[in-house]
Every structure is written in C-alpha cells, then in structure tokens.
Enzyme design. Structure first.
Site, PDB file in Angstrom:
ATOM      1  N   ASP A 151      -9.372  -4.850   8.301  1.00  0.00           N
ATOM      2  CA  ASP A 151      -8.520  -5.866   8.929  1.00  0.00           C
ATOM      3  C   ASP A 151      -9.236  -6.456  10.156  1.00  0.00           C
ATOM      4  OD1 ASP A 151      -5.525  -4.414   7.928  1.00  0.00           O
ATOM      5  OD2 ASP A 151      -7.371  -3.261   8.076  1.00  0.00           O
ATOM      6  N   ARG A 198       0.839  -1.205   0.000  1.00  0.00           N
ATOM      7  CA  ARG A 198       0.000   0.000   0.000  1.00  0.00           C
ATOM      8  C   ARG A 198       0.872   1.253   0.000  1.00  0.00           C
ATOM      9  NH1 ARG A 198      -2.198  -3.845   3.384  1.00  0.00           N
ATOM     10  NH2 ARG A 198      -4.340  -4.483   2.914  1.00  0.00           N
ATOM     11  N   ARG A 258     -11.905  -8.812   9.055  1.00  0.00           N
ATOM     12  CA  ARG A 258     -11.302 -10.086   8.622  1.00  0.00           C
ATOM     13  C   ARG A 258     -10.908 -10.917   9.837  1.00  0.00           C
ATOM     14  NH1 ARG A 258      -7.778  -7.029   3.947  1.00  0.00           N
ATOM     15  NH2 ARG A 258      -9.223  -7.400   2.228  1.00  0.00           N
ATOM     16  N   HIS A 290      -2.878   0.429   8.458  1.00  0.00           N
ATOM     17  CA  HIS A 290      -3.624  -0.506   7.597  1.00  0.00           C
ATOM     18  C   HIS A 290      -2.597  -0.979   6.569  1.00  0.00           C
ATOM     19  CE1 HIS A 290      -6.387  -2.354   4.879  1.00  0.00           C
ATOM     20  NE2 HIS A 290      -6.221  -1.441   3.951  1.00  0.00           N
TER      21      HIS A 290
END
Ligand code: NAD
Length: 312
Positions: free
Chosen positions: A149, A89, A152, A176
C-alpha cells in the site's frame, strides 16, 4: 561464503513474483521452493534455475521439503487462497489461518530458528497466527503489512507532484485492507512537509484523500481486471527479505507486534519499523493526531475482532 538461505512456501503468483524478483536482484545464495502441489514447485524451480546464466550472481534454486527450513535464514509464506473479485481480504481468514498453522508446524518441526516473512492474506492476522504457532520472538515474525500500500501511495503521490517515488516519504498504516489510513502530517517530499507543499500549490488535501482511496481500492481494481495482484508484492517482499539479509536497518511499514505502542497490545498491524538481520529492531512510533490515532485504533479493533472470531 556466508550462507543466505531463503525457503519459499507457496509457489503461486505472489510467491513466484517474489522468487523472480529476488533472483534478478540477487542477495540470497540458496532459494528452496515448497508447495502443497509438489509438481508446481518442482516445475517453477526448474524454470527459474534455467535463467541462472543471465543472473547477476549465482543462486542455488531447487525444490525441497520442510526439512530444508532447518538452516534457513528466512522462511517466506505466500501459500493460501487469494481474493476473488469483490471479496475482502478478511473473508480469507478461516482457510488461510488453517493453512498457515499447518505450514508453521512443519517448518518448526525442522528445527527452524530464523525469521518468518508472511504475505498471505489477511496478512496482519496470518502473521499473528504464525507467531502464536511458532512461538518465536515477535521480532522474528514479520508480515508484509502495508508495504505494498505504501509503495502504491508513493507512486501515486509522486505522479501527482511530479517527484520521484524514492523521494516521496509517505506511509500507509493500519490493516493491510479496507481500514488502512495515511498520517498525512507525517509525510514528506524529500525534507519538506507534504501538507506545506499542498498549501503552497493551493491544492486541497482532499486530492490526497482521493489518492488514498485509489490505494485502498487498487487491489479490487486489479483483481477485477486480471484476477490477481503479484508484481508489486513480489518486489515488496524482495525489499523486506534483502533488508533482513543485508542488515539494512531499513524503515519499512511492516506488520509487526504492538506491545503498548500506539496504545495497542497483542496485535500485528502495519506501522513503520526498523528492520535488521535480527528482524524488527524497533517501532519508530509517530505522535499521531487524535483523528489518526482513532483510525489506528479502529483498524486494530477490526483485526482483534477477526482474531477472536477465528475457529482454530
Ligand atoms: P495462488 O493461488 O496463485 O498461490 C497460492 C499457492 O499456495 C498455490 O501454489 C497453492 O498450491 C499453495 N498452497 C495452498 N495451500 C498450501 C499449503 N497448505 N502448503 C503449501 N502450499 C500451499 O495465490 P497468490 O495470488 O499467489 O496469493 C497468495 C496469497 O498472497 C493470498 O492469500 C493473497 O491474498 C496474498 N496476497 C498478499 C498481498 C500482500 O500485500 N500481502 C498481495 C497480493 C496477494
């Protein structure tokens, strides 16, 4: 009727997954779509609006320009480039920071005084940029942080322990991205400590660390298989936007500004915080153990170094 207006900037996979999810759940009465590729936003607005007959409540959906932000409650930013297979990212930062700056300047020129919700990656840094450029109070600029996250993690821990994810109170904190972590000591199943449950079941904490790794690698795996991730973040953004519109006072792991909390300053990072119709009301600061505090600090340092290297 009370005005609940959301403007979405960026009508790609993530933006439209959010729009579709919000449309199906209801909660806003106006949704305006903006994209640098105008035809894309126009087409998406038409396509979505055709579903109104089957929606739980009326929502005015249309394509728009930045002047629509003037009276919006929330502007959601999902515009920018996304990760390619194998890319982190953080590698998106230069391009997306410039895109975010350009968007925020246009939003602010409209007279906008609502709340920004940001999902564009690297989300902690782009949220920081949005706050600096907009000059809005930090409480009114919120990143989706580690909400995805965390979702998940709750799903995977729920699967392992055979408990509904709704009753799994586990949190991913930090960037993140690759330096995120889970403060296991602060995780609960309903009202019982997760560490206690693992001990009673004679299960090793390393099984949980394996789950944490799966969470960390989830985006890489999905991007490898289907090029992009969007349904999960679409639902996370819906939760955050509805928490604001409904003044829910919900506890969510958003990317928010630390001003001394967790011994960090001048940084946006994912931590549990309480969300109201005014934005972030309060950071629910956890008493982290030495190891977890160290993980948070190194995550913050990675973000700080990336911000310092930004050429803006
Ligand atoms: P996408 O390419 O499908 O969509 C991006 C959209 O942004 C496109 O429609 C593009 O035209 C638009 N855009 C680009 N520059 C713009 C500008 N200057 N003004 C207005 N619109 C502009 O990408 P995607 O899969 O939707 O991903 C979008 C972003 O969301 C990426 O940065 C991605 O990494 C991020 N993302 C975040 C999370 C999270 O948890 N925060 C999860 C998944 C993806």
């Amino acid at each position: 009727m009370e005005k609940r207006k959301v403007v979405l900037v960026g009508t790609g996979f993530v933006g439209m997954s959010f729009a579709y999810s919000l449309f199906n759940q209801g909660g806003a009465n106006e949704l305006v779509l903006i994209d640098v590729v105008k035809e894309k936003a126009q087409g998406e607005a038409l396509d979505l609006a055709h579903g109104i007959a089957y929606c739980p409540e009326k929502m005015d959906i249309r394509y728009g320009e930045y002047d629509e932000c003037k009276d919006a409650n929330i502007v959601v930013i999902t515009a920018g480039i996304a990760q390619k297979p194998g890319q982190t990212r953080l590698e998106l930062v230069e391009t997306n920071a410039k895109i975010a700056k350009d968007i925020v300047e246009q939003v602010m020129a409209s007279g906008f005084n609502g709340i920004f919700v940001v999902a564009t990656n690297p989300v902690d840094i782009i949220t920081y940029v949005v706050q600096k450029v907009s000059k809005l109070p930090t409480s009114k600029v919120i990143g989706s942080g580690t909400m995805l996250d965390t979702a998940r993690l709750r799903y995977l821990v729920g699967e392992k322990l055979e408990v509904a994810p709704n009753n799994v109170h586990t949190y991913v904190m930090g960037e993140h991205g690759d330096s995120s972590f889970v403060p296991w000591e602060h995780c609960y199943i309903g009202c019982k400590k997760l560490t206690e449950i693992m001990e009673q079941r004679h299960e090793s904490m390393s099984d949980l660390e394996k789950i944490r790794d799966d969470v960390k690698n989830a985006a890489y795996e999905i991007i490898e298989k289907k090029k992009a991730t969007y349904y999960g973040i679409g639902m996370a953004l819906t939760k955050l936007v509805k928490a604001i519109l409904n003044d829910e006072k919900a506890l969510l792991t958003v990317s928010t500004y630390l001003d001394g909390e967790y011994n960090e300053k001048n940084i946006y990072i994912g931590v549990p915080a309480i969300i109201t119709n005014k934005g972030v009301r309060e950071i629910l600061e956890l008493k982290l153990n030495g190891q977890d505090q160290q993980k948070l600090s190194s995550s913050a340092n990675i973000l700080r170094d990336t911000i310092n290297s930004l050429n803006m």
